[in-house]
Design a protein around this motif. Structure first.
Motif, PDB file in Angstrom:
ATOM      1  N   HIS A  72      -4.374   2.645   5.037  1.00  0.00           N
ATOM      2  CA  HIS A  72      -4.209   2.311   3.624  1.00  0.00           C
ATOM      3  C   HIS A  72      -5.518   1.910   2.964  1.00  0.00           C
ATOM      4  O   HIS A  72      -5.643   1.982   1.733  1.00  0.00           O
ATOM      5  N   ARG A  73      -6.499   1.493   3.761  1.00  0.00           N
ATOM      6  CA  ARG A  73      -7.786   1.066   3.188  1.00  0.00           C
ATOM      7  C   ARG A  73      -8.804   2.205   3.109  1.00  0.00           C
ATOM      8  O   ARG A  73      -9.894   2.015   2.569  1.00  0.00           O
ATOM      9  N   THR A  74      -8.480   3.370   3.646  1.00  0.00           N
ATOM     10  CA  THR A  74      -9.435   4.482   3.645  1.00  0.00           C
ATOM     11  C   THR A  74      -9.440   5.248   2.330  1.00  0.00           C
ATOM     12  O   THR A  74     -10.383   5.981   2.046  1.00  0.00           O
TER      13      THR A  74
END
Length: 303
Positions: A54-56
């Motif tokens: 989700h942070r990429t």
């Protein structure tokens, strides 16, 4: 396997779905079936394994047959399908599974809409995915269907240039114009246009991470440069190879690449790869003189 996230797409003998963090080990195992062909995806998956999908800012699609993940596609700034040969599947069924995997990925791409600047990967997968997306995504700037994928996993066959070395942070101002010129020659537009500083940050990051190699002349101008654009799974992919126009034809491509290969194999990864446009006969000949051999064919669709 994880229960997955988001929508699922039934296609042929299997199912496509959006993957989550629990699927990353299986996705990396798919990439490990052909580390050279999948390095562009592997580097993104290894990053996701460290910080979480989700942070990429990207999304990972998968295709499963009988509960086994057999193909994946990274969707981010680039769309990178990985549809490897399956060692335990007969060729006829393997081709059928690959076809259905690309159909599932095409469905995800049509539903999501185009967010990427390119589709890149092994030619059958990249071009097959584009065939499925073309009716919905429309106009394309260029399709490069023949890009030999080459590898060198031993000492180079050409003498290395001992003046090629890692770039230093204080050389950024000299290196950036060379990087911009290389990109513009290769892609057809400046990477600085509308980048909001992203391209400059990437060049600085490559220097910081010891992935940028350079040869300077006595006045501090770049004569040769290359970067390790992707390092993952025991493979380092060389990108951005450039020789200053007035120094072309002097053998700097061969000696410079030999130096990059030698230093990379000693310090970064045992296998060095690259891909180049099939029409660039001069560059391909230079790489062969260094010792690179072709192991496949990439394709790139540019938007």
């Amino acid at each position: 396997m994880s229960a997955g996230a988001g929508i699922g797409v039934r296609s042929g003998p299997g199912t496509g779905r959006i993957l989550d963090d629990a699927d990353l080990p299986a996705a990396l195992a798919v990439c490990a079936l052909d580390p050279v062909a999948s390095v562009l995806a592997t580097v993104r998956l290894e990053h996701a394994a460290r910080i979480g999908l989700h942070r990429t800012g990207g999304q990972l699609w998968g295709y499963e047959v009988d509960g086994l993940l057999v193909a994946i596609c990274w969707s981010g700034a680039n769309l990178v399908p990985v549809v490897p040969d399956l060692p335990d599947v007969d060729p006829t069924r393997g081709a059928e599974i690959a076809d259905h995997a690309l159909t599932a990925f095409g469905a995800f791409g049509r539903a999501q809409g185009r967010r990427c600047s390119s589709i890149v990967g092994e030619a059958p997968a990249a071009l097959g995915l584009w065939d499925r997306l073309r009716p919905a995504w429309g106009r394309v700037r260029e399709v490069r269907a023949d890009q030999p994928s080459m590898v060198l996993d031993r000492d180079p066959a050409f003498p290395a240039d001992d003046e090629v070395r890692l770039s230093r942070p204080d050389e950024f101002d000299a290196l950036l114009p060379a990087c911009v010129q290389m990109f513009t020659e290769e892609v057809g537009y400046s990477p600085l246009a509308g980048s909001g500083g992203a391209y400059e940050a990437r060049v600085r990051g490559l220097i910081r991470d010891r992935r940028s190699y350079v040869r300077m002349d006595a006045t501090g101008q770049v004569e040769f440069k290359a970067e390790l654009g992707a390092v993952a799974g025991g493979v380092a992919q060389v990108q951005g190879v450039w020789v200053r126009p007035d120094r072309r034809g002097a053998g700097l491509s061969e000696s410079g690449m030999a130096a990059v290969v030698a230093q990379t194999r000693a310090e970064v990864a045992p296998v060095v790869s690259l891909y180049a446009n099939g029409y660039n006969a001069r560059a391909l000949a230079a790489y062969r003189r260094v010792g690179f051999r072709q192991v496949g064919t990439f394709a790139t669709v540019l938007f």
